[in-house]
Design a protein around this motif. Structure first.
Motif, PDB file in Angstrom:
ATOM      1  N   VAL A  71      24.265  -7.554 -11.040  1.00 38.74           N
ATOM      2  CA  VAL A  71      23.966  -7.431 -12.255  1.00 38.74           C
ATOM      3  C   VAL A  71      23.602  -8.620 -12.219  1.00 38.74           C
ATOM      4  CG1 VAL A  71      26.792  -7.629 -13.271  1.00 38.74           C
ATOM      5  CG2 VAL A  71      25.146  -6.515 -14.571  1.00 38.74           C
ATOM      6  N   ARG A  72      22.247  -8.243 -13.687  1.00 39.77           N
ATOM      7  CA  ARG A  72      21.542  -9.234 -14.395  1.00 39.77           C
ATOM      8  C   ARG A  72      21.777  -9.421 -15.482  1.00 39.77           C
ATOM      9  NH1 ARG A  72      17.067 -12.816 -12.067  1.00 39.77           N
ATOM     10  NH2 ARG A  72      17.630 -11.671 -10.215  1.00 39.77           N
ATOM     11  N   LEU A  73      21.650 -10.616 -16.444  1.00 36.22           N
ATOM     12  CA  LEU A  73      22.302 -10.477 -17.763  1.00 36.22           C
ATOM     13  C   LEU A  73      21.407 -11.306 -18.538  1.00 36.22           C
ATOM     14  CD1 LEU A  73      26.690  -9.620 -18.688  1.00 36.22           C
ATOM     15  CD2 LEU A  73      24.595  -7.664 -18.293  1.00 36.22           C
ATOM     16  N   ALA A  74      20.336 -10.713 -19.281  1.00 36.31           N
ATOM     17  CA  ALA A  74      19.569 -12.029 -20.277  1.00 36.31           C
ATOM     18  C   ALA A  74      20.992 -12.757 -21.573  1.00 36.31           C
ATOM     19  CB  ALA A  74      18.490 -11.500 -20.366  1.00 36.31           C
ATOM     20  N   ILE A  75      21.044 -13.799 -21.019  1.00 38.84           N
ATOM     21  CA  ILE A  75      21.687 -13.975 -22.004  1.00 38.84           C
ATOM     22  C   ILE A  75      21.878 -15.288 -22.972  1.00 38.84           C
ATOM     23  CG2 ILE A  75      24.524 -13.239 -21.171  1.00 38.84           C
ATOM     24  CD1 ILE A  75      24.932 -15.677 -19.882  1.00 38.84           C
ATOM     25  N   THR A  76      22.043 -15.759 -24.046  1.00 36.51           N
ATOM     26  CA  THR A  76      21.839 -17.069 -24.772  1.00 36.51           C
ATOM     27  C   THR A  76      23.077 -17.711 -24.298  1.00 36.51           C
ATOM     28  OG1 THR A  76      23.364 -16.671 -26.202  1.00 36.51           O
ATOM     29  CG2 THR A  76      20.660 -15.922 -26.626  1.00 36.51           C
ATOM     30  N   PRO A  77      22.939 -18.786 -24.600  1.00 34.89           N
ATOM     31  CA  PRO A  77      24.190 -20.044 -24.134  1.00 34.89           C
ATOM     32  C   PRO A  77      25.572 -19.908 -24.395  1.00 34.89           C
ATOM     33  CG  PRO A  77      22.493 -21.741 -24.342  1.00 34.89           C
ATOM     34  CD  PRO A  77      22.178 -20.112 -24.867  1.00 34.89           C
ATOM     35  N   GLU A  78      25.357 -19.268 -26.174  1.00 30.13           N
ATOM     36  CA  GLU A  78      27.179 -18.789 -27.269  1.00 30.13           C
ATOM     37  C   GLU A  78      27.375 -17.951 -26.585  1.00 30.13           C
ATOM     38  OE1 GLU A  78      24.456 -21.141 -29.056  1.00 30.13           O
ATOM     39  OE2 GLU A  78      23.449 -19.761 -28.350  1.00 30.13           O
ATOM     40  N   GLN A  79      27.332 -16.869 -25.444  1.00 34.94           N
ATOM     41  CA  GLN A  79      27.080 -15.895 -24.943  1.00 34.94           C
ATOM     42  C   GLN A  79      27.772 -16.014 -23.777  1.00 34.94           C
ATOM     43  OE1 GLN A  79      23.489 -13.737 -25.273  1.00 34.94           O
ATOM     44  NE2 GLN A  79      24.634 -11.909 -26.255  1.00 34.94           N
ATOM     45  N   ASP A 114      30.233   1.256  -9.543  1.00 37.43           N
ATOM     46  CA  ASP A 114      29.667   2.428  -9.687  1.00 37.43           C
ATOM     47  C   ASP A 114      29.183   2.232 -11.430  1.00 37.43           C
ATOM     48  OD1 ASP A 114      29.205   4.328 -12.025  1.00 37.43           O
ATOM     49  OD2 ASP A 114      30.778   5.813 -12.075  1.00 37.43           O
ATOM     50  N   PRO A 115      27.660   1.711 -11.613  1.00 37.22           N
ATOM     51  CA  PRO A 115      27.274   0.381 -12.494  1.00 37.22           C
ATOM     52  C   PRO A 115      27.267   1.379 -13.818  1.00 37.22           C
ATOM     53  CG  PRO A 115      25.312   1.052 -10.661  1.00 37.22           C
ATOM     54  CD  PRO A 115      27.165   2.086 -10.664  1.00 37.22           C
ATOM     55  N   GLU A 116      27.281   2.586 -14.409  1.00 40.80           N
ATOM     56  CA  GLU A 116      27.273   3.110 -15.303  1.00 40.80           C
ATOM     57  C   GLU A 116      29.209   2.682 -16.042  1.00 40.80           C
ATOM     58  OE1 GLU A 116      26.433   7.331 -15.835  1.00 40.80           O
ATOM     59  OE2 GLU A 116      24.371   7.491 -14.810  1.00 40.80           O
ATOM     60  N   ALA A 117      30.151   2.801 -14.633  1.00 46.08           N
ATOM     61  CA  ALA A 117      31.049   3.103 -15.533  1.00 46.08           C
ATOM     62  C   ALA A 117      31.432   1.142 -15.906  1.00 46.08           C
ATOM     63  CB  ALA A 117      32.187   2.718 -14.399  1.00 46.08           C
ATOM     64  N   LEU A 118      31.016   0.306 -15.247  1.00 43.67           N
ATOM     65  CA  LEU A 118      31.146  -1.053 -15.096  1.00 43.67           C
ATOM     66  C   LEU A 118      30.207  -1.596 -16.665  1.00 43.67           C
ATOM     67  CD1 LEU A 118      31.417  -3.773 -13.719  1.00 43.67           C
ATOM     68  CD2 LEU A 118      29.401  -3.808 -12.791  1.00 43.67           C
ATOM     69  N   ALA A 119      28.636  -0.704 -16.959  1.00 48.11           N
ATOM     70  CA  ALA A 119      28.663  -1.419 -18.073  1.00 48.11           C
ATOM     71  C   ALA A 119      29.458  -0.635 -19.028  1.00 48.11           C
ATOM     72  CB  ALA A 119      27.329  -0.393 -17.961  1.00 48.11           C
ATOM     73  N   ALA A 120      30.078   0.478 -19.075  1.00 45.75           N
ATOM     74  CA  ALA A 120      31.001   1.102 -19.883  1.00 45.75           C
ATOM     75  C   ALA A 120      32.241  -0.582 -20.284  1.00 45.75           C
ATOM     76  CB  ALA A 120      31.396   1.949 -20.322  1.00 45.75           C
ATOM     77  N   HIS A 121      32.381  -0.948 -19.586  1.00 46.38           N
ATOM     78  CA  HIS A 121      33.797  -1.184 -19.465  1.00 46.38           C
ATOM     79  C   HIS A 121      33.425  -2.684 -19.646  1.00 46.38           C
ATOM     80  CE1 HIS A 121      37.615  -2.494 -17.420  1.00 46.38           C
ATOM     81  NE2 HIS A 121      37.854  -3.449 -18.134  1.00 46.38           N
ATOM     82  N   LEU A 122      32.896  -3.339 -19.850  1.00 48.49           N
ATOM     83  CA  LEU A 122      31.757  -4.203 -19.941  1.00 48.49           C
ATOM     84  C   LEU A 122      31.471  -4.441 -21.833  1.00 48.49           C
ATOM     85  CD1 LEU A 122      29.313  -5.921 -17.302  1.00 48.49           C
ATOM     86  CD2 LEU A 122      31.339  -7.072 -18.115  1.00 48.49           C
ATOM     87  N   GLU A 139      20.336  -7.814 -22.463  1.00 49.21           N
ATOM     88  CA  GLU A 139      19.197  -6.735 -21.690  1.00 49.21           C
ATOM     89  C   GLU A 139      20.003  -7.001 -20.434  1.00 49.21           C
ATOM     90  OE1 GLU A 139      14.607  -7.941 -19.746  1.00 49.21           O
ATOM     91  OE2 GLU A 139      15.019  -8.927 -22.224  1.00 49.21           O
ATOM     92  N   HIS A 140      19.773  -6.151 -19.594  1.00 48.17           N
ATOM     93  CA  HIS A 140      20.177  -5.644 -18.419  1.00 48.17           C
ATOM     94  C   HIS A 140      19.726  -5.598 -17.034  1.00 48.17           C
ATOM     95  CE1 HIS A 140      22.590  -2.537 -20.676  1.00 48.17           C
ATOM     96  NE2 HIS A 140      22.702  -2.294 -19.067  1.00 48.17           N
ATOM     97  N   GLN A 141      19.975  -5.447 -15.774  1.00 50.19           N
ATOM     98  CA  GLN A 141      19.570  -4.855 -14.790  1.00 50.19           C
ATOM     99  C   GLN A 141      20.866  -4.797 -13.594  1.00 50.19           C
ATOM    100  OE1 GLN A 141      16.125  -7.217 -13.730  1.00 50.19           O
ATOM    101  NE2 GLN A 141      16.512  -6.190 -11.893  1.00 50.19           N
ATOM    102  N   PHE A 142      20.469  -3.593 -13.219  1.00 43.36           N
ATOM    103  CA  PHE A 142      21.391  -3.754 -11.956  1.00 43.36           C
ATOM    104  C   PHE A 142      20.887  -3.292 -10.751  1.00 43.36           C
ATOM    105  CE2 PHE A 142      24.332  -1.531 -15.453  1.00 43.36           C
ATOM    106  CZ  PHE A 142      25.235  -2.662 -14.580  1.00 43.36           C
TER     107      PHE A 142
END
Length: 292
Positions: free
Chosen positions: A6-14, A65-73, A83-86
């Protein structure tokens, strides 16, 4: 086996929030990557700075499971994901892949740096066999290359050498193979000293020809040749100490310096050294000179 990444586009604060959340949901590794090739210059001690646009990469077992993972996050972070991608990525022998990418390199007229698992391209040249260990200097970085090129051009037959910040020992060992009878290394990291000892042994250099020390234990004996490939900040703050380790008439080479930092470093050494023109490579510089 393959992995789900999983790749997440984040800021330093996140960063801390999402790192904790990813580990909570079972990530086997979490890595921060620069999203825009933005340099970070000499962070303060004890800090872990991040780029203004950072990618956070996490690896999970392939059957996650990507969908379950996203929901849990979303539940853990109390909001929508940035913004993210699996993606599915194949497994590989990461050590083997890294080793395959590290090939023999030539510096100057005589010197080759040869990975310990490679044959020397020119058996009759000066061949330094290197196992970089824990990512210490390999010669691939411009600062190390600049220092190796400088050493290759020096007459070292009767010279004592000091490698200040020795890392893998690559500079001191190169000096010894190029004719120096003895070199001393110092580094703040005990693992660097161990890497230096290992690489010296790999090149048939006896411990008495290349002793290594933590800074507090370093004998304060001036050398004919001093190389210091560290960072601009320490080079400036340690200028009196480093200068004092060079004999009158001795030679000094400094690197680990960005082009925009060159004048500050030159100013710190100008009173004690007759400085050569600054050498540059890929935005990095080497400053050298002769002790007055």
């Amino acid at each position: 086996m393959p992995w789900l990444q999983v790749r997440l586009a984040i800021t330093p604060e996140q960063a801390a929030t999402y790192e904790d959340a990813l580990l909570e949901v079972g990530a086997v590794s979490v890595t921060f990557m620069d999203a825009e090739d933005q340099p970070i210059f000499e962070p303060d001690l004890g800090t872990t700075p991040l780029w203004s646009n950072t990618h956070l990469l996490a690896l999970f077992e392939a059957d996650t499971d990507p969908e379950a993972l996203a929901a849990h996050l979303r539940l853990l972070t109390d909001g929508e994901l940035p913004e993210h991608q699996f993606e599915s990525i194949a497994d590989q022998d990461w050590e083997r892949s890294w080793m395959d990418g590290f090939a023999p390199m030539r510096f100057g007229r005589r010197l080759w740096i040869v990975p310990s698992w490679h044959d020397a391209p020119e058996p009759d040249a000066v061949n330094l066999l290197l196992d970089p260990g824990l990512a210490f200097g390999t010669g691939t970085h411009p600062t190390t290359a600049l220092c190796l090129q400088w050493l290759d051009a020096q007459e070292l037959g009767d010279c004592s050498v000091l490698d200040f910040g020795c890392g893998s020992g690559i500079l001191a060992i190169a000096a010894l193979l190029l004719g120096a009878p003895r070199a001393v290394g110092t580094d703040i990291d005990p693992q660097a000293l161990e890497a230096s000892r290992d690489n010296a042994g790999r090149n048939g250099i006896a411990e008495e020809r290349f002793p290594v020390y933590l800074p507090a234990d370093l004998p304060q004996e001036p050398a004919d040749v001093v190389v210091a490939n560290i960072l601009a900040g320490p080079l400036v703050s340690l200028a009196p100490q480093i200068s004092g380790l060079v004999k009158p008439g001795g030679r000094l080479a400094l690197s680990g310096i960005l082009a925009e930092q060159a004048e500050e470093v030159r100013a710190a050494y100008a009173s004690d050294f007759l400085l050569d023109p600054t050498a540059t490579q890929d935005g990095w510089v080497r400053i050298s000179g002769i002790r007055r």
